[in-house]
Design a protein around this motif. Sequence first.
Motif, short mmCIF file in Angstrom:
data_model
loop_
_atom_site.label_atom_id
_atom_site.label_comp_id
_atom_site.label_asym_id
_atom_site.label_seq_id
_atom_site.Cartn_x
_atom_site.Cartn_y
_atom_site.Cartn_z
N GLU A 107 127.38 55.75 -86.59
CA GLU A 107 128.31 55.37 -85.53
C GLU A 107 128.42 56.45 -84.46
N ASN A 108 128.49 57.70 -84.88
CA ASN A 108 128.62 58.80 -83.93
C ASN A 108 127.33 59.03 -83.16
N VAL A 109 126.20 58.89 -83.83
CA VAL A 109 124.91 59.04 -83.14
C VAL A 109 124.76 57.96 -82.08
N GLU A 110 125.16 56.74 -82.43
CA GLU A 110 125.10 55.64 -81.46
C GLU A 110 126.00 55.91 -80.27
N PHE A 111 127.19 56.46 -80.51
CA PHE A 111 128.09 56.80 -79.41
C PHE A 111 127.47 57.86 -78.52
N LEU A 112 126.92 58.90 -79.12
CA LEU A 112 126.32 59.99 -78.34
C LEU A 112 125.17 59.49 -77.47
N GLN A 113 124.49 58.45 -77.91
CA GLN A 113 123.38 57.90 -77.13
C GLN A 113 123.85 57.12 -75.92
N THR A 114 125.15 56.81 -75.84
CA THR A 114 125.68 56.04 -74.71
C THR A 114 126.25 56.92 -73.60
N LEU A 115 126.17 58.24 -73.77
CA LEU A 115 126.78 59.15 -72.80
C LEU A 115 125.98 59.22 -71.50
N ASP A 116 126.69 59.35 -70.39
CA ASP A 116 126.02 59.60 -69.12
C ASP A 116 125.82 61.12 -68.99
N SER A 117 125.22 61.58 -67.92
CA SER A 117 124.88 63.00 -67.77
C SER A 117 126.13 63.90 -67.76
N PHE A 118 127.21 63.46 -67.12
CA PHE A 118 128.44 64.25 -67.10
C PHE A 118 128.99 64.42 -68.52
N GLU A 119 129.00 63.33 -69.27
CA GLU A 119 129.52 63.37 -70.63
C GLU A 119 128.64 64.23 -71.54
N LYS A 120 127.34 64.19 -71.31
CA LYS A 120 126.44 65.06 -72.08
C LYS A 120 126.73 66.52 -71.80
N ASP A 121 126.97 66.85 -70.54
CA ASP A 121 127.34 68.23 -70.19
C ASP A 121 128.67 68.60 -70.83
N LEU A 122 129.62 67.68 -70.81
CA LEU A 122 130.92 67.92 -71.41
C LEU A 122 130.77 68.19 -72.91
N PHE A 123 129.95 67.40 -73.58
CA PHE A 123 129.72 67.59 -75.01
C PHE A 123 129.09 68.96 -75.28
N GLN A 124 128.12 69.33 -74.47
CA GLN A 124 127.44 70.62 -74.64
C GLN A 124 128.41 71.78 -74.44
N ILE A 125 129.19 71.73 -73.39
CA ILE A 125 130.15 72.79 -73.09
C ILE A 125 131.22 72.88 -74.18
N SER A 126 131.70 71.73 -74.61
CA SER A 126 132.72 71.71 -75.65
C SER A 126 132.19 72.26 -76.97
N SER A 127 130.97 71.88 -77.33
CA SER A 127 130.35 72.39 -78.57
C SER A 127 130.18 73.90 -78.50
N GLU A 128 129.68 74.40 -77.39
CA GLU A 128 129.49 75.84 -77.23
C GLU A 128 130.83 76.58 -77.26
N SER A 129 131.85 76.01 -76.66
CA SER A 129 133.17 76.64 -76.65
C SER A 129 133.75 76.74 -78.06
N TYR A 130 133.62 75.67 -78.83
CA TYR A 130 134.11 75.72 -80.21
C TYR A 130 133.34 76.74 -81.03
N ASN A 131 132.03 76.78 -80.86
CA ASN A 131 131.22 77.76 -81.60
C ASN A 131 131.59 79.18 -81.19
N ASP A 132 131.76 79.42 -79.91
CA ASP A 132 132.14 80.76 -79.43
C ASP A 132 133.51 81.17 -79.97
N SER A 133 134.46 80.24 -79.99
CA SER A 133 135.80 80.58 -80.48
C SER A 133 135.78 80.84 -81.99
N ARG A 134 134.99 80.06 -82.73
CA ARG A 134 134.83 80.33 -84.17
C ARG A 134 134.23 81.71 -84.41
#
Length: 177
Positions: free
Chosen positions: A142-169
């Motif tokens: 379900e999550n993989v299918e959702f990620l495949q529906t993202l537009d370019s802005f949302e893909k950037d948002l996902f990337q930035i958010s993932s990196e931010s969480y990793n950096d804070s951890r």
Amino acid sequence: MYFDLDDILADSQKFTGSFEVDVHNVGCLINSKESAKISKTDKLELPFWLVTSLSHIFLSEDRSLFSVERPEYLSKLATNFFKASPLNADLSVVSHFYRIVEKWCDFIDQPELVDTVFDMLVARAGRINDLSFNASEMHSRENVEFLQTLDSFEKDLFQISSESYNDSRNWMKSVIH
């Protein structure tokens, strides 16, 4: 001078429309001889930057040279779907969806569309944030299918958010040790 690549790509998105009168010597718009005539019954697919320019040439007070059709992905049916099920919308078919909507709504004032797309973005951003925080849940079907529906802005948002969480951890680990 700086040009944003995403703006350039959004402006190059094709829109369907037609001239309000027969136009001569613009055959280059239909890959024909330059001297060719385009009839007012001909449907054309032109980049958005050209559509906006042609639509701002007026033949009379209330009639422009070129009329553009609302794209299918912004139709009433599509926007009703966005309202009902924002997480199931496949925005990947239009890679710069949010930029195009922004430009479209600047071009043709549509406050209801702005509200609908904003609400959809908020819902989808919440899901994107959850997935970027919980990497272990990211690989479910379900999550993989959702990620495949993202537009370019949302893909950037996902990337930035993932990196931010990793950096804070990583920062938290370094502070604790």
